[in-house]
Design a protein around this motif. Structure first.
Motif, PDB file in Angstrom:
ATOM      1  N   ALA A  62     -10.390 -18.565  19.659  1.00  0.00           N
ATOM      2  CA  ALA A  62      -9.343 -18.507  20.624  1.00  0.00           C
ATOM      3  C   ALA A  62      -9.843 -18.868  21.797  1.00  0.00           C
ATOM      4  CB  ALA A  62      -8.521 -17.329  20.153  1.00  0.00           C
ATOM      5  N   GLU A  63     -11.055 -18.102  22.333  1.00  0.00           N
ATOM      6  CA  GLU A  63     -11.572 -18.205  23.669  1.00  0.00           C
ATOM      7  C   GLU A  63     -11.969 -19.579  24.102  1.00  0.00           C
ATOM      8  OE1 GLU A  63     -13.178 -14.411  25.597  1.00  0.00           O
ATOM      9  OE2 GLU A  63     -14.467 -15.035  24.081  1.00  0.00           O
TER      10      GLU A  63
ATOM     11  N   ALA B  82      -3.798 -21.771  22.099  1.00  0.00           N
ATOM     12  CA  ALA B  82      -4.939 -20.994  21.705  1.00  0.00           C
ATOM     13  C   ALA B  82      -4.506 -19.307  20.936  1.00  0.00           C
ATOM     14  CB  ALA B  82      -5.986 -20.490  22.802  1.00  0.00           C
TER      15      ALA B  82
ATOM     16  N   THR C  93      -5.383 -16.305  26.825  1.00  0.00           N
ATOM     17  CA  THR C  93      -4.245 -16.981  27.538  1.00  0.00           C
ATOM     18  C   THR C  93      -4.144 -18.523  26.886  1.00  0.00           C
ATOM     19  OG1 THR C  93      -5.653 -18.017  29.079  1.00  0.00           O
ATOM     20  CG2 THR C  93      -4.592 -15.904  29.862  1.00  0.00           C
ATOM     21  N   GLU C  94      -3.212 -19.032  27.284  1.00  0.00           N
ATOM     22  CA  GLU C  94      -2.835 -20.549  26.825  1.00  0.00           C
ATOM     23  C   GLU C  94      -2.279 -20.441  25.429  1.00  0.00           C
ATOM     24  OE1 GLU C  94      -3.609 -23.384  28.441  1.00  0.00           O
ATOM     25  OE2 GLU C  94      -4.549 -22.055  30.142  1.00  0.00           O
TER      26      GLU C  94
ATOM     27  N   SER D 207      -7.702 -25.866  26.286  1.00  0.00           N
ATOM     28  CA  SER D 207      -6.222 -25.900  26.688  1.00  0.00           C
ATOM     29  C   SER D 207      -6.043 -25.910  28.090  1.00  0.00           C
ATOM     30  CB  SER D 207      -5.575 -24.872  25.782  1.00  0.00           C
ATOM     31  OG  SER D 207      -4.367 -25.097  26.082  1.00  0.00           O
ATOM     32  N   TYR D 208      -6.704 -25.207  28.703  1.00  0.00           N
ATOM     33  CA  TYR D 208      -6.650 -24.994  30.184  1.00  0.00           C
ATOM     34  C   TYR D 208      -7.155 -26.479  30.964  1.00  0.00           C
ATOM     35  CZ  TYR D 208      -7.446 -23.817  35.078  1.00  0.00           C
ATOM     36  OH  TYR D 208      -7.279 -23.686  36.529  1.00  0.00           O
TER      37      TYR D 208
ATOM     38  N   GLU E 186      -6.874 -30.726  46.522  1.00  0.00           N
ATOM     39  CA  GLU E 186      -6.628 -29.394  46.690  1.00  0.00           C
ATOM     40  C   GLU E 186      -6.323 -28.861  45.108  1.00  0.00           C
ATOM     41  OE1 GLU E 186      -3.138 -28.192  49.364  1.00  0.00           O
ATOM     42  OE2 GLU E 186      -2.867 -26.409  47.959  1.00  0.00           O
TER      43      GLU E 186
ATOM     44  N   SER F 103       0.433 -29.927  26.809  1.00  0.00           N
ATOM     45  CA  SER F 103      -0.050 -30.798  28.003  1.00  0.00           C
ATOM     46  C   SER F 103       1.082 -31.780  28.599  1.00  0.00           C
ATOM     47  CB  SER F 103      -1.262 -31.163  27.777  1.00  0.00           C
ATOM     48  OG  SER F 103      -1.118 -32.074  26.627  1.00  0.00           O
TER      49      SER F 103
ATOM     50  N   CYS G  19      -7.167 -29.178  29.387  1.00  0.00           N
ATOM     51  CA  CYS G  19      -6.007 -30.381  28.909  1.00  0.00           C
ATOM     52  C   CYS G  19      -4.754 -30.336  29.757  1.00  0.00           C
ATOM     53  CB  CYS G  19      -5.901 -30.255  27.528  1.00  0.00           C
ATOM     54  SG  CYS G  19      -4.984 -31.422  26.707  1.00  0.00           S
ATOM     55  N   SER G  20      -4.479 -28.924  29.939  1.00  0.00           N
ATOM     56  CA  SER G  20      -2.905 -29.026  30.298  1.00  0.00           C
ATOM     57  C   SER G  20      -2.902 -28.516  31.967  1.00  0.00           C
ATOM     58  CB  SER G  20      -2.103 -27.857  29.468  1.00  0.00           C
ATOM     59  OG  SER G  20      -2.741 -26.604  29.864  1.00  0.00           O
ATOM     60  N   THR G  21      -3.917 -28.272  32.714  1.00  0.00           N
ATOM     61  CA  THR G  21      -3.942 -27.973  33.867  1.00  0.00           C
ATOM     62  C   THR G  21      -4.803 -28.777  34.663  1.00  0.00           C
ATOM     63  OG1 THR G  21      -3.142 -25.635  33.310  1.00  0.00           O
ATOM     64  CG2 THR G  21      -4.179 -26.146  35.807  1.00  0.00           C
TER      65      THR G  21
ATOM     66  N   MET H 242     -14.491 -18.441  34.515  1.00  0.00           N
ATOM     67  CA  MET H 242     -14.350 -18.920  33.307  1.00  0.00           C
ATOM     68  C   MET H 242     -15.684 -19.539  32.814  1.00  0.00           C
ATOM     69  SD  MET H 242     -10.655 -20.964  33.832  1.00  0.00           S
ATOM     70  CE  MET H 242     -10.350 -21.343  32.066  1.00  0.00           C
TER      71      MET H 242
ATOM     72  N   HIS I  12      -2.399 -36.553  38.481  1.00  0.00           N
ATOM     73  CA  HIS I  12      -1.577 -36.878  39.588  1.00  0.00           C
ATOM     74  C   HIS I  12      -2.014 -38.075  40.626  1.00  0.00           C
ATOM     75  CE1 HIS I  12       0.874 -34.024  38.085  1.00  0.00           C
ATOM     76  NE2 HIS I  12       1.821 -33.962  38.693  1.00  0.00           N
TER      77      HIS I  12
ATOM     78  N   GLN J 135     -10.705 -22.268  22.339  1.00  0.00           N
ATOM     79  CA  GLN J 135      -9.459 -23.023  22.506  1.00  0.00           C
ATOM     80  C   GLN J 135      -8.757 -22.731  23.824  1.00  0.00           C
ATOM     81  OE1 GLN J 135      -8.429 -25.244  18.947  1.00  0.00           O
ATOM     82  NE2 GLN J 135      -7.587 -23.046  18.277  1.00  0.00           N
ATOM     83  N   ALA J 136      -8.691 -21.650  24.213  1.00  0.00           N
ATOM     84  CA  ALA J 136      -7.933 -21.380  25.580  1.00  0.00           C
ATOM     85  C   ALA J 136      -8.866 -22.205  26.668  1.00  0.00           C
ATOM     86  CB  ALA J 136      -8.075 -19.899  25.921  1.00  0.00           C
TER      87      ALA J 136
ATOM     88  N   VAL K  75      -4.194 -32.587  34.011  1.00  0.00           N
ATOM     89  CA  VAL K  75      -2.891 -32.818  34.528  1.00  0.00           C
ATOM     90  C   VAL K  75      -3.001 -32.859  36.163  1.00  0.00           C
ATOM     91  CG1 VAL K  75      -0.683 -31.708  34.934  1.00  0.00           C
ATOM     92  CG2 VAL K  75      -1.469 -32.087  32.555  1.00  0.00           C
TER      93      VAL K  75
ATOM     94  N   LEU L 262     -11.383 -21.624  40.005  1.00  0.00           N
ATOM     95  CA  LEU L 262     -11.184 -20.819  38.821  1.00  0.00           C
ATOM     96  C   LEU L 262     -12.256 -20.957  37.712  1.00  0.00           C
ATOM     97  CD1 LEU L 262      -9.022 -18.622  38.144  1.00  0.00           C
ATOM     98  CD2 LEU L 262      -7.848 -20.159  36.567  1.00  0.00           C
TER      99      LEU L 262
ATOM    100  N   LYS M  64      -2.425 -34.424  47.569  1.00  0.00           N
ATOM    101  CA  LYS M  64      -2.565 -32.975  47.116  1.00  0.00           C
ATOM    102  C   LYS M  64      -3.687 -32.795  45.860  1.00  0.00           C
ATOM    103  CE  LYS M  64       0.035 -28.639  46.024  1.00  0.00           C
ATOM    104  NZ  LYS M  64       0.048 -27.911  47.128  1.00  0.00           N
TER     105      LYS M  64
END
Lengths: 206, 206
Positions: free
Chosen positions: A91-92, B67, B63-64, A98-99, A133, B102, A101-103, A146, A110, A94-95, A106, A141, A130
């Protein structure tokens, strides 16, 4: 045999590297974004989202990088690309993915794909402004909290590593100075020396 | 014992429902976004991203949502919340959840969290304007191509179901007419009748 649909300079590289690490039998099919092949009926029949990557397997078609990476790790357990026997450690992994992929992805999107979320050209320009930034905050992070080092999860190399490497390749284009992030930069240079990574990049660049 | 940090009306509800489905021993801790508790040092020590959900387990913090949902399914296999023995089917579950995380959640986030990607107030307003279209396009794809019915993966109830239910609850707020999506609406009403779902919602509403 696995067939990986990819486009150059996309997150598909993560799965490509993972297939190399797994010593999987696979072939690749390049999709040209310049020719908008991802929106043509032939490709939409494979992936109705009109995105890459997509992976055709003996059992069916998979999309979404975190799911594809976990599938590669589980299908080729001898390659030890994830701690498959420990639900928490898995799960770690995957987390982290997932971060990305989704953050992280993303935030990056932009810059080039603002039309997904806005129509007005002035607003699209504001989004681009932006990106250094927002992408920079993500890598800050990752750097501080991480990335354990030497690999993402510490001493074991996992499916997090090709994915982080792939997205970290976009930093300069996103206006983020890599020298702010010594751990990420060290990870990136060690990744780029791996034979699997060189092979995947060479094939995509050919 | 598992401790789930959540805020009301967030994607944390998916993990909350899954913990109920798993008959897990757990407790919940509410984080107030109104009081910006997610940015206070106490919470940042748990989740440096300053977001919910976060889940404290005996082995560490996760988190996430994708996951966390996979962790719940793997940690409570007797609840049969995912096809754990088949890497392809498990990857399909994960691909669906990754899309929710995502793409669907991200499209929705442009209504309330536009400041993540842009500073200019006019551009934030432009983002809000497109949310009904971009979120609607996601549910259109789910309706036509992804939701097999009666559950997301077909006859088996999985960790995809509480996650889809959670995000589908936001449709009206996003300006998307649920009647356009009869399969999603049917799924939503069957989910809302489950005792596990009622219990999780009642606790979060209390």
């Amino acid at each position: 045999m696995i067939k990986l649909y990819y486009a150059t300079h996309t997150c598909a590289l993560a799965s490509h590297i993972a297939l190399e690490e797994a010593a999987a039998e696979y072939e690749t099919v390049r999709i040209s974004f310049a020719n908008e092949e991802q929106r043509k009926p032939e490709y939409l029949a494979i992936n109705p989202k009109g995105r890459v990557p997509a992976m055709v397997t003996d059992k069916g078609i998979l999309t979404e990088t975190p799911a594809m990476l976990a599938f590669i790790a589980q299908s080729f357990p001898q390659a030890k690309l994830a701690p498959l026997d420990d639900p928490f450690l898995f799960a770690e992994v995957q987390a982290f993915n997932s971060y990305l992929c989704s953050t992280v992805h993303v935030a990056h999107a932009h810059r080039m794909r603002g039309h997904r979320w806005v129509d007005d050209p002035a607003a699209i320009a504001e989004m681009k402004r932006k990106v250094p930034e927002s992408v920079g905050a993500c890598f800050d992070l990752i750097e501080r909290k991480m990335l354990r080092g030497p690999w993402v999860m510490g001493d074991i190399y996992t499916i997090c590593d090709p994915y982080l490497f792939t997205l970290a390749q976009w930093m300069e284009g996103d206006g983020v100075d890599p020298s702010r992030f010594p751990k990420v930069s060290d990870h990136r240079s060690r990744m780029s020396e791996r034979a699997t990574v060189r092979k995947a990049i060479a094939e995509e660049s050919a």
